[in-house]
Design a protein around this motif. Structure first.
Motif, PDB file in Angstrom:
ATOM      1  N   ILE A  46      55.402  13.523  40.973  1.00 54.05           N
ATOM      2  CA  ILE A  46      55.026  12.730  42.135  1.00 54.05           C
ATOM      3  C   ILE A  46      55.299  11.249  41.873  1.00 54.05           C
ATOM      4  N   SER A  47      54.917  10.793  40.690  1.00 54.12           N
ATOM      5  CA  SER A  47      55.119   9.392  40.331  1.00 54.12           C
ATOM      6  C   SER A  47      56.606   9.038  40.295  1.00 54.12           C
ATOM      7  N   SER A  48      57.413   9.930  39.728  1.00 57.78           N
ATOM      8  CA  SER A  48      58.844   9.682  39.621  1.00 57.78           C
ATOM      9  C   SER A  48      59.500   9.587  40.997  1.00 57.78           C
ATOM     10  N   ILE A  49      59.196  10.557  41.862  1.00 58.82           N
ATOM     11  CA  ILE A  49      59.779  10.545  43.207  1.00 58.82           C
ATOM     12  C   ILE A  49      59.285   9.326  43.985  1.00 58.82           C
ATOM     13  N   SER A  50      57.997   8.994  43.825  1.00 55.17           N
ATOM     14  CA  SER A  50      57.431   7.838  44.527  1.00 55.17           C
ATOM     15  C   SER A  50      58.155   6.552  44.164  1.00 55.17           C
ATOM     16  N   SER A  51      58.500   6.398  42.887  1.00 60.36           N
ATOM     17  CA  SER A  51      59.173   5.170  42.462  1.00 60.36           C
ATOM     18  C   SER A  51      60.526   5.017  43.145  1.00 60.36           C
ATOM     19  N   HIS A  52      61.208   6.129  43.359  1.00 60.91           N
ATOM     20  CA  HIS A  52      62.493   6.067  44.067  1.00 60.91           C
ATOM     21  C   HIS A  52      62.299   5.632  45.516  1.00 60.91           C
ATOM     22  N   TYR A  53      61.233   6.137  46.142  1.00 57.93           N
ATOM     23  CA  TYR A  53      60.990   5.764  47.523  1.00 57.93           C
ATOM     24  C   TYR A  53      60.552   4.311  47.652  1.00 57.93           C
ATOM     25  N   GLN A  54      59.904   3.779  46.640  1.00 56.70           N
ATOM     26  CA  GLN A  54      59.599   2.357  46.650  1.00 56.70           C
ATOM     27  C   GLN A  54      60.882   1.532  46.722  1.00 56.70           C
ATOM     28  N   GLU A  55      61.880   1.946  45.942  1.00 60.42           N
ATOM     29  CA  GLU A  55      63.161   1.249  45.959  1.00 60.42           C
ATOM     30  C   GLU A  55      63.864   1.412  47.300  1.00 60.42           C
TER      31      GLU A  55
ATOM     32  N   VAL B 178      55.240  10.493  50.889  1.00 63.61           N
ATOM     33  CA  VAL B 178      56.575  11.052  51.141  1.00 63.61           C
ATOM     34  C   VAL B 178      56.959  12.016  50.025  1.00 63.61           C
ATOM     35  N   ALA B 179      56.637  11.684  48.784  1.00 62.67           N
ATOM     36  CA  ALA B 179      56.953  12.565  47.658  1.00 62.67           C
ATOM     37  C   ALA B 179      56.263  13.909  47.823  1.00 62.67           C
ATOM     38  N   LYS B 180      54.980  13.881  48.180  1.00 61.00           N
ATOM     39  CA  LYS B 180      54.247  15.131  48.363  1.00 61.00           C
ATOM     40  C   LYS B 180      54.793  15.928  49.541  1.00 61.00           C
ATOM     41  N   ALA B 181      55.127  15.218  50.611  1.00 61.76           N
ATOM     42  CA  ALA B 181      55.685  15.906  51.779  1.00 61.76           C
ATOM     43  C   ALA B 181      57.018  16.558  51.436  1.00 61.76           C
ATOM     44  N   LEU B 182      57.861  15.853  50.700  1.00 63.35           N
ATOM     45  CA  LEU B 182      59.168  16.394  50.341  1.00 63.35           C
ATOM     46  C   LEU B 182      59.030  17.641  49.479  1.00 63.35           C
ATOM     47  N   LEU B 183      58.094  17.618  48.540  1.00 58.91           N
ATOM     48  CA  LEU B 183      57.894  18.785  47.681  1.00 58.91           C
ATOM     49  C   LEU B 183      57.382  19.974  48.483  1.00 58.91           C
ATOM     50  N   TYR B 184      56.527  19.696  49.464  1.00 57.62           N
ATOM     51  CA  TYR B 184      56.063  20.797  50.306  1.00 57.62           C
ATOM     52  C   TYR B 184      57.197  21.349  51.160  1.00 57.62           C
ATOM     53  N   LEU B 185      57.993  20.460  51.726  1.00 59.13           N
ATOM     54  CA  LEU B 185      59.070  20.892  52.613  1.00 59.13           C
ATOM     55  C   LEU B 185      60.178  21.639  51.886  1.00 59.13           C
ATOM     56  N   THR B 186      60.190  21.563  50.562  1.00 61.97           N
ATOM     57  CA  THR B 186      61.199  22.283  49.781  1.00 61.97           C
ATOM     58  C   THR B 186      60.574  23.326  48.856  1.00 61.97           C
ATOM     59  N   HIS B 187      59.345  23.738  49.154  1.00 63.17           N
ATOM     60  CA  HIS B 187      58.703  24.684  48.230  1.00 63.17           C
ATOM     61  C   HIS B 187      59.271  26.095  48.333  1.00 63.17           C
ATOM     62  N   GLY B 188      60.205  26.309  49.254  1.00 62.73           N
ATOM     63  CA  GLY B 188      60.853  27.615  49.329  1.00 62.73           C
ATOM     64  C   GLY B 188      61.654  27.958  48.090  1.00 62.73           C
ATOM     65  N   TYR B 189      62.084  26.933  47.337  1.00 63.07           N
ATOM     66  CA  TYR B 189      62.805  27.204  46.094  1.00 63.07           C
ATOM     67  C   TYR B 189      61.942  27.973  45.102  1.00 63.07           C
ATOM     68  N   ASP B 190      60.645  27.898  45.252  1.00 60.79           N
ATOM     69  CA  ASP B 190      59.736  28.534  44.315  1.00 60.79           C
ATOM     70  C   ASP B 190      59.242  29.907  44.797  1.00 60.79           C
ATOM     71  N   LEU B 191      59.764  30.353  45.913  1.00 63.03           N
ATOM     72  CA  LEU B 191      59.368  31.650  46.459  1.00 63.03           C
ATOM     73  C   LEU B 191      60.499  32.650  46.284  1.00 63.03           C
ATOM     74  N   ASN B 192      60.130  33.897  46.089  1.00 65.45           N
ATOM     75  CA  ASN B 192      61.103  34.964  45.939  1.00 65.45           C
ATOM     76  C   ASN B 192      61.011  35.875  47.164  1.00 65.45           C
ATOM     77  N   PRO B 193      61.925  35.730  48.120  1.00 63.59           N
ATOM     78  CA  PRO B 193      61.830  36.515  49.356  1.00 63.59           C
ATOM     79  C   PRO B 193      61.877  38.022  49.128  1.00 63.59           C
ATOM     80  N   THR B 194      62.640  38.461  48.142  1.00 63.52           N
ATOM     81  CA  THR B 194      62.702  39.898  47.845  1.00 63.52           C
ATOM     82  C   THR B 194      61.346  40.413  47.391  1.00 63.52           C
ATOM     83  N   GLU B 195      60.657  39.645  46.551  1.00 65.33           N
ATOM     84  CA  GLU B 195      59.322  40.049  46.108  1.00 65.33           C
ATOM     85  C   GLU B 195      58.338  40.085  47.265  1.00 65.33           C
TER      86      GLU B 195
END
Length: 212
Positions: free
Chosen positions: A28-37, A58-75
């Motif tokens: 969160i801290s790493s992504i936040s620093s980029h958004y500050q820039e 924004v960092a937290k929102a982005l991670l939520y909006l991309t949390h599909g990478y951590d899901l296995n649809p077949t499972e």
């Protein structure tokens, strides 16, 4: 699961679906620093009161909006697949979609209509929208999203056919570029029995009709 799942999400996993409870503070801290820039580059002052917590939000929102990478649809499908002697069309329509286009990282949203014809196995109805969400919560293009949902259901349930129709509005069209506010993009993907005109027409009629 992808390589980054243990880095940015910590939550309870149930049949391939992650309930997000907290985030990795370092990421969160790493992504936040980029958004500050980024705020500085667009001419804003990230130190003014209204923007102080914006990079973190924004960092937290982005991670939520991309949390599909951590899901296995077949499972997700395998967790609720049952042997059943039913061979008529199963339709789940008006499934809400929220995704982000990979070209501009702007949202696109709309509805998906999905059907399959069982061939000895059915799946719990709530799992179909979960599969949609698992693929949608990634950086996407609508065409690929449509095909990924079709292929996952076909490959896991092995039905006699799968149909997916998706209708979405894209903010990259509405807010920038051609700025067409009311444009709707429709994509479709079919397998098996749905490649036949009669079966496909029945499906299209069902998703366009209203229940009385």
């Amino acid at each position: 699961m992808s390589n980054h799942d243990h880095h940015h999400l910590a939550g309870e996993e149930l049949d391939g679906y992650v309930k997000i409870d907290r985030y990795n503070p370092d990421l969160i801290s790493s992504i936040s620093s980029h958004y500050q820039e980024i705020l500085k580059h667009v001419g804003e002052d990230p130190q003014r009161e209204g923007l102080l917590k914006t990079p973190e939000r924004v960092a937290k929102a982005l991670l939520y909006l991309t949390h599909g990478y951590d899901l296995n649809p077949t499972e997700i499908l395998n967790s609720a697949m049952f042997t059943e002697d039913y061979s008529q069309m199963v339709v789940v329509k008006d499934i809400e979609i929220y995704s982000m286009c990979e070209h501009h990282m702007l949202p696109f949203f709309g509805k998906a209509h999905i059907a399959y014809i069982p061939n000895g196995h059915v799946v719990g109805l709530s799992k179909i929208p979960r599969v949609v969400d698992a693929f949608a919560r990634r950086l996407q293009v609508q065409e690929r999203l449509t095909n990924e949902i079709r292929d996952c259901i076909q490959g896991t349930l092995k039905p006699l056919g799968v149909a997916v129709v998706m209708e979405c509005r894209h903010l990259c069209m509405s807010m920038r570029g051609v700025q067409k506010q009311n444009s709707v993009t429709t994509t479709s993907a079919f397998t098996g029995e749905f490649l036949k005109d009669k079966t496909r027409a029945e499906f299209l009629h069902l998703i366009s009709s209203k229940l009385s």
